[in-house]
Design a protein around this motif. Structure first.
Motif, PDB file in Angstrom:
ATOM      1  N   CYS A  13       0.837  -1.197   0.000  1.00 46.85           N
ATOM      2  CA  CYS A  13       0.000   0.000   0.000  1.00 46.85           C
ATOM      3  C   CYS A  13       0.876   1.253   0.000  1.00 46.85           C
ATOM      4  CB  CYS A  13      -0.916   0.014   1.220  1.00 46.85           C
ATOM      5  SG  CYS A  13      -2.376  -1.018   1.010  1.00 46.85           S
ATOM      6  N   GLU A  14       0.498   2.194  -0.806  1.00 44.72           N
ATOM      7  CA  GLU A  14       1.190   3.476  -0.865  1.00 44.72           C
ATOM      8  C   GLU A  14       0.217   4.593  -0.508  1.00 44.72           C
ATOM      9  OE1 GLU A  14       2.924   4.020  -4.660  1.00 44.72           O
ATOM     10  OE2 GLU A  14       4.344   2.342  -4.471  1.00 44.72           O
ATOM     11  N   VAL A  15       0.747   5.615   0.105  1.00 43.97           N
ATOM     12  CA  VAL A  15      -0.085   6.756   0.483  1.00 43.97           C
ATOM     13  C   VAL A  15      -0.525   7.479  -0.781  1.00 43.97           C
ATOM     14  CG1 VAL A  15      -0.175   8.917   1.762  1.00 43.97           C
ATOM     15  CG2 VAL A  15       1.159   6.992   2.653  1.00 43.97           C
ATOM     16  N   PRO A  16      -1.832   7.583  -1.018  1.00 42.57           N
ATOM     17  CA  PRO A  16      -2.303   8.242  -2.246  1.00 42.57           C
ATOM     18  C   PRO A  16      -2.013   9.739  -2.215  1.00 42.57           C
ATOM     19  CG  PRO A  16      -4.148   7.708  -0.813  1.00 42.57           C
ATOM     20  CD  PRO A  16      -2.940   7.081  -0.199  1.00 42.57           C
TER      21      PRO A  16
ATOM     22  N   ALA B  94      -1.173  12.155   3.979  1.00 40.39           N
ATOM     23  CA  ALA B  94       0.204  11.732   4.239  1.00 40.39           C
ATOM     24  C   ALA B  94       0.612  12.041   5.679  1.00 40.39           C
ATOM     25  CB  ALA B  94       1.156  12.429   3.260  1.00 40.39           C
ATOM     26  N   GLY B  95       0.257  13.212   6.156  1.00 43.61           N
ATOM     27  CA  GLY B  95       0.605  13.565   7.528  1.00 43.61           C
ATOM     28  C   GLY B  95      -0.075  12.676   8.550  1.00 43.61           C
ATOM     29  N   LYS B  96      -1.321  12.308   8.285  1.00 46.39           N
ATOM     30  CA  LYS B  96      -2.041  11.433   9.207  1.00 46.39           C
ATOM     31  C   LYS B  96      -1.447  10.027   9.212  1.00 46.39           C
ATOM     32  CE  LYS B  96      -5.106  14.277  10.826  1.00 46.39           C
ATOM     33  NZ  LYS B  96      -5.198  14.593  12.278  1.00 46.39           N
ATOM     34  N   VAL B  97      -1.022   9.525   8.029  1.00 49.90           N
ATOM     35  CA  VAL B  97      -0.384   8.207   7.976  1.00 49.90           C
ATOM     36  C   VAL B  97       0.916   8.235   8.766  1.00 49.90           C
ATOM     37  CG1 VAL B  97       0.725   6.524   6.455  1.00 49.90           C
ATOM     38  CG2 VAL B  97      -1.459   7.545   5.798  1.00 49.90           C
TER      39      VAL B  97
ATOM     40  N   TRP C 127       1.608  10.127  11.252  1.00 45.71           N
ATOM     41  CA  TRP C 127       1.250  10.129  12.679  1.00 45.71           C
ATOM     42  C   TRP C 127       0.867   8.728  13.141  1.00 45.71           C
ATOM     43  CZ3 TRP C 127      -2.530   8.785  16.042  1.00 45.71           C
ATOM     44  CH2 TRP C 127      -2.514   9.374  17.305  1.00 45.71           C
ATOM     45  N   MET C 128       0.104   8.000  12.308  1.00 43.33           N
ATOM     46  CA  MET C 128      -0.319   6.651  12.683  1.00 43.33           C
ATOM     47  C   MET C 128       0.876   5.710  12.829  1.00 43.33           C
ATOM     48  SD  MET C 128      -3.676   6.455  13.055  1.00 43.33           S
ATOM     49  CE  MET C 128      -4.154   4.761  12.760  1.00 43.33           C
ATOM     50  N   ARG C 129       1.876   5.862  11.957  1.00 46.73           N
ATOM     51  CA  ARG C 129       3.065   5.007  12.067  1.00 46.73           C
ATOM     52  C   ARG C 129       3.711   5.145  13.440  1.00 46.73           C
ATOM     53  NH1 ARG C 129       4.891   7.336   6.878  1.00 46.73           N
ATOM     54  NH2 ARG C 129       4.183   5.983   5.178  1.00 46.73           N
ATOM     55  N   ALA C 130       3.761   6.370  13.917  1.00 46.11           N
ATOM     56  CA  ALA C 130       4.458   6.626  15.176  1.00 46.11           C
ATOM     57  C   ALA C 130       3.580   6.411  16.406  1.00 46.11           C
ATOM     58  CB  ALA C 130       5.010   8.059  15.174  1.00 46.11           C
ATOM     59  N   ARG C 131       2.243   6.584  16.252  1.00 48.61           N
ATOM     60  CA  ARG C 131       1.404   6.640  17.449  1.00 48.61           C
ATOM     61  C   ARG C 131       0.224   5.672  17.462  1.00 48.61           C
ATOM     62  NH1 ARG C 131       1.617  11.398  20.159  1.00 48.61           N
ATOM     63  NH2 ARG C 131       0.469  10.193  21.729  1.00 48.61           N
ATOM     64  N   TRP C 132       0.147   4.726  16.543  1.00 47.79           N
ATOM     65  CA  TRP C 132      -1.076   3.921  16.478  1.00 47.79           C
ATOM     66  C   TRP C 132      -1.266   3.035  17.708  1.00 47.79           C
ATOM     67  CZ3 TRP C 132      -1.738  -1.405  16.335  1.00 47.79           C
ATOM     68  CH2 TRP C 132      -0.591  -2.180  16.191  1.00 47.79           C
ATOM     69  N   THR C 133      -0.187   2.757  18.438  1.00 46.91           N
ATOM     70  CA  THR C 133      -0.329   1.968  19.669  1.00 46.91           C
ATOM     71  C   THR C 133      -0.643   2.826  20.877  1.00 46.91           C
ATOM     72  OG1 THR C 133       2.065   2.113  20.034  1.00 46.91           O
ATOM     73  CG2 THR C 133       1.247   0.190  18.822  1.00 46.91           C
ATOM     74  N   SER C 134      -0.744   4.154  20.685  1.00 49.44           N
ATOM     75  CA  SER C 134      -0.982   5.038  21.833  1.00 49.44           C
ATOM     76  C   SER C 134      -2.395   4.926  22.371  1.00 49.44           C
ATOM     77  CB  SER C 134      -0.700   6.496  21.444  1.00 49.44           C
ATOM     78  OG  SER C 134      -1.600   6.922  20.425  1.00 49.44           O
ATOM     79  N   ASP C 135      -3.321   4.385  21.583  1.00 48.26           N
ATOM     80  CA  ASP C 135      -4.708   4.238  22.022  1.00 48.26           C
ATOM     81  C   ASP C 135      -5.251   2.907  21.509  1.00 48.26           C
ATOM     82  OD1 ASP C 135      -7.504   4.435  22.500  1.00 48.26           O
ATOM     83  OD2 ASP C 135      -7.410   6.605  22.365  1.00 48.26           O
ATOM     84  N   PRO C 136      -5.776   2.048  22.407  1.00 49.08           N
ATOM     85  CA  PRO C 136      -6.319   0.750  21.970  1.00 49.08           C
ATOM     86  C   PRO C 136      -7.465   0.865  20.977  1.00 49.08           C
ATOM     87  CG  PRO C 136      -6.036   0.808  24.358  1.00 49.08           C
ATOM     88  CD  PRO C 136      -5.819   2.204  23.858  1.00 49.08           C
TER      89      PRO C 136
ATOM     90  N   GLU D  44     -12.079   7.296   9.832  1.00 51.93           N
ATOM     91  CA  GLU D  44     -11.947   8.741   9.728  1.00 51.93           C
ATOM     92  C   GLU D  44     -12.034   9.109   8.243  1.00 51.93           C
ATOM     93  OE1 GLU D  44      -8.533  10.074  11.910  1.00 51.93           O
ATOM     94  OE2 GLU D  44      -9.201   9.167  13.789  1.00 51.93           O
ATOM     95  N   TRP D  45     -11.766  10.338   7.899  1.00 50.68           N
ATOM     96  CA  TRP D  45     -12.026  10.766   6.523  1.00 50.68           C
ATOM     97  C   TRP D  45     -10.882  11.635   5.984  1.00 50.68           C
ATOM     98  CZ3 TRP D  45     -15.251  11.298  10.711  1.00 50.68           C
ATOM     99  CH2 TRP D  45     -15.151  12.500  11.408  1.00 50.68           C
ATOM    100  N   PHE D  46      -9.652  11.240   6.325  1.00 51.08           N
ATOM    101  CA  PHE D  46      -8.504  12.016   5.871  1.00 51.08           C
ATOM    102  C   PHE D  46      -7.882  11.467   4.588  1.00 51.08           C
ATOM    103  CE2 PHE D  46      -8.620  12.940  10.448  1.00 51.08           C
ATOM    104  CZ  PHE D  46      -8.638  14.319  10.397  1.00 51.08           C
ATOM    105  N   CYS D  47      -8.198  10.229   4.218  1.00 50.52           N
ATOM    106  CA  CYS D  47      -7.621   9.610   3.029  1.00 50.52           C
ATOM    107  C   CYS D  47      -8.730   9.117   2.106  1.00 50.52           C
ATOM    108  CB  CYS D  47      -6.714   8.440   3.413  1.00 50.52           C
ATOM    109  SG  CYS D  47      -5.243   8.931   4.357  1.00 50.52           S
TER     110      CYS D  47
END
Length: 780
Positions: free
Chosen positions: A133-136, A145-148, A150-159, A181-184
């Motif tokens: 998968c590539e960021v569209p 792209a910015g949200k992806v 953020w998810m790479r770094a913080r997706w484990t911060s909230d269950p 969500e609706w960012f991508c």
């Protein structure tokens, strides 16, 4: 043989359980995030099938050996008479059944093997997609792209992210950011059901005035002293609510009213906010907020709307559909409530647990805000730039979403509460039994009495003083010995005390509570201190951190010049006296005059049950903050394309102000109706609130958008050498000395509050119903 039969039955059950568990616990295709788990589980299932087949094959061999042994023994031949041949027929039948089961298991194993091979192949394809998968790069989704990242770094911060299927892969990030969500943008390879044309929603149930409050008492629940207090108040006023509902129902004459689904979340009563009120209910603490909440619940219920009441964070999360975690993800389903009534504590809790859904649904929120929130404090960017620091602001709501206890400012909606009404017999009885030399002090906490000895001594020369100060064992030393202290009284007994007293006297605190209105309604005169200088966030700790200026400066709504500004401004003499307590002569003269003055019980209509029902009904029917309205233009250049359309306003017959032109040819769907609009120009250092009041009108902030235009200056004969759009809560306005005109750039900053010596402001005013300042004459 029995043993063999049992083994066969057990094997069959075990086979069914194993296969059923493997295929029911996780079904292929349930989620793209469970493919790896499914493949591993299916491989184990194939091993189970093979083991079952081997066990059944071994069982058949042993049965065959057993049959041959029995046929060859002498024992069998000698006892053939006693043990006939058909004795062994069941064994032969069992063999046939086991053989059939073995064959079925073998067939199932072959089919499962085929399915698993296909699943593995599909899994490899899907795994390849997951890894590739590539960021569209879609200009419609600039934040993707910015949200992806953020998810790479913080997706484990909230269950909650794992709850929605995020597993650390790029594809799971993109699926979450496009479908939850609706960012991508949506991923093209995702299986999505074709959108079926939605049927029109079924007709709304109609709200019907209720005839009984018993169900409301059940909804409120138990377990807190605060809830018990509110339920007692509702029971006490039940008959007045029922009579008021019948009267309003007759006046509305069968108008259609959609039943709203309403959540009432009283945030300050939750354990997470400290619930400071419940422990103080029995100790005489301020009860104004609970009085107001009890009346709001009663009004909403009597109007026939569907209610849910929560006083805990866990209940709030359950009703909203909050996913498990720390509150960073959106709600799991659409919000089931049309309206949510809460307070600042509840608003903060909702923001913390609703994720992006809070921004989506905040237009449905109504904030019960005792002292009000000015637009300058509500707009986050503006408040930050201009230094409007506060503990409670920065919400970027429409200012009329905040609902106050008193009509402090038209920038907010006036919610109010109710006071008990008296019938004619009760009014005559009160007048006959009044004791002209009896005074009751407004203050249930001993600290309020501290430092008041001087004017208490003057009052004691003329009147018998009564107090209702809470104490447990010993009389508070702050209360002088000549005061007859009754301790904390139940509401009914406190009402009886007010019905006998001539004077109800305030010591400057608490601010703007319900008790003075209750006293005036029971025939008392209310005496309060004039503040000099006025209290504000600059000189009084109480106002510090609140989202209101309340000071005599260029950003003020009005001066807090007394303990109860509403009583001073809207009621006044002879029912309300405001004097300087530091001036002994003025104070003593007021006492003497009050003793000679005869007053009747008085209650403003807007504080009756019917007045509150009328007001809330109008808000629910007409206030809509989710539908975008036409916004004022904000041109950055003078290009013709950016110019605003012609103004529908016209000069009044006496040429002093503007009104909506009957020949305009159109009228927007606005509430209040634009027919009630009048545009006046303020004097320097006058707020729009003051300007409208001078003309017997009320400032109406929703009308600012109609006069935020260059043409309006010309219609009012105001010469503008230049016109600028800026973000300022005083605009639209004109600086006459330099002939500069200013229009508002940010609609959330339209404000009736605020003044400056440099500006004359354009003020939108409207008429109002007698006794109901919140509503215009045609607003019901």
């Amino acid at each position: 043989r029995i043993f063999v039969l049992g083994i066969g039955f057990f094997t069959l059950c075990f086979l069914m359980t194993s296969l059923g568990g493997q295929f029911s616990a996780k079904r292929l295709g349930d989620s793209p995030f469970t493919i790896r788990t499914e493949v591993m589980g299916a491989l184990e299932s194939r091993g189970v099938l093979r083991r079952m087949s081997d066990m059944l094959e071994l069982l058949m061999k042993r049965m065959d050996i057993l049959a041959r042994l029995e046929n060859s023994t002498d024992f069998h031949k000698g006892d053939e008479a006693r043990f006939p041949l058909d004795r062994f027929q069941p064994a032969a039948g069992l063999m046939e059944r086991i053989q059939a089961i073995a064959q079925n298991v073998s067939d199932i194993a072959v089919k499962v093997d085929q399915i698993l091979r296909n699943s593995l192949l599909n899994g490899k394809v899907m795994e390849g997609r997951r890894d590739q998968c590539e960021v569209p790069r879609d200009p419609k989704y600039p934040d993707c792209a910015g949200k992806v990242e953020w998810m790479r770094a913080r997706w484990t911060s909230d269950p909650c992210y794992a709850f929605f299927g995020v597993d650390g892969t790029e594809c799971s990030f993109l699926i979450y950011l496009s479908e939850v969500e609706w960012f991508c943008p949506p991923l093209p390879w995702r299986n999505r059901t074709v959108a079926v044309p939605s049927l029109p929603p079924p007709p709304r149930a109609q709200a019907a005035f209720r005839r009984d409050l018993a169900r409301l008492l059940e909804l409120i629940g138990t377990g807190k002293e605060s809830l018990s207090f509110m339920k007692k108040r509702i029971r006490h006023l039940a008959q007045q609510w029922l009579r008021a509902a019948r009267r309003l129902e007759q006046r509305l004459a069968g108008r259609q009213r959609d039943q709203k689904h309403i959540l009432v979340h009283i945030g300050f009563l939750t354990e997470e906010s400290g619930d400071v009120f419940s422990p103080r209910v029995l100790k005489g603490g301020p009860l104004g907020e609970m009085v107001q909440w009890a009346d709001i619940l009663a009004a909403l219920f009597m109007l026939g709307h569907s209610l849910r009441v929560t006083v805990s964070l866990k209940e709030l999360q359950s009703h909203l559909g909050v996913p498990p975690g720390r509150g960073n993800c959106p709600l799991t389903s659409p919000l089931p409530f049309d309206l949510i009534y809460t307070d600042y504590h509840g608003l903060q809790q909702m923001k913390q647990h609703m994720g992006l859904s809070f921004k989506k649904y905040r237009c449905r929120v109504r904030v019960i805000d005792t002292f009000g929130t000015e637009p300058a404090y509500n707009h986050e960017e503006y408040a930050t730039l201009r230094g409007y620091r506060t503990n409670w602001g920065y919400w970027n709501l429409q200012p009329t979403q905040f609902m106050t206890m008193f009509p402090h400012t038209p920038d907010n909606s006036f919610m109010g509460f109710v006071s008990e009404e008296l019938n004619q017999t009760e009014r005559q009885l009160i007048k006959a039994n009044k004791v002209s030399s009896m005074a009751v002090v407004y203050g249930k906490e001993a600290s309020i009495w501290k430092g008041k000895e001087k004017f208490l001594a003057i009052l004691n020369k003329y009147m018998e003083i009564h107090g209702t100060v809470y104490y447990e064992t010993q009389r508070p030393p702050e209360v002088p010995a000549f005061v007859k202290n009754h301790g904390l009284l139940p509401q009914h007994e406190f009402q009886q005390l007010l019905r006998k007293a001539k004077l109800f006297i305030g010591f400057g605190f608490p601010y703007e509570g319900p008790a003075p209105l209750e006293a005036i309604a029971n025939g008392c005169v209310f005496l309060q201190a004039r503040f000099n200088p006025p209290h504000s966030s600059l000189n009084h700790e109480f106002f510090r951190g609140k989202p209101t200026s309340r000071e005599a400066t260029g950003t003020a709504v009005f001066q807090v010049s007394s303990q109860h500004p509403y009583a001073e401004d809207f009621i006044g003499k002879p029912h309300v006296w405001t004097v300087d307590y530091n001036n002994s002569e003025e104070f003593e003269a007021a006492i003497k005059t009050i003793m000679r003055t005869q007053v009747d019980p008085y209650l403003p209509y807007e504080y009756t049950c019917e007045g509150m029902l009328e007001r809330i009904h109008a808000y629910i029917q007409h206030q809509d903050f989710c539908t975008t309205s036409s916004l004022p233009p904000s041109p950055k250049t003078k290009s013709p394309a950016m110019q605003s359309p012609p103004s529908p306003l016209a000069l009044s017959p006496n040429s002093t102000h503007l009104v909506w032109s009957p020949s305009a040819g159109w009228a927007p769907q606005a509430w209040p109706p634009v027919a009630s609009l009048q545009v006046w120009v303020s004097e320097p250092q006058h707020t729009c609130t003051e300007t409208c009041r001078r003309h017997g009108l009320v400032c109406e902030p929703t009308f600012f958008r109609f006069l935020n235009k260059e043409e309006v200056f010309l219609q009012l004969s105001i010469a503008c050498d230049s016109t600028e759009y800026e973000m300022n809560h005083l605009y639209p306005a004109v600086a006459e000395n330099v002939r500069e005109c200013y229009l508002q750039k940010e609609p959330l900053l339209f404000s009736c509050a605020g003044h400056h010596a440099k500006y004359r402001r354009l003020c939108p005013c409207r008429d109002f119903r007698q006794g109901q300042v919140a509503l215009c004459r045609d607003c019901l």
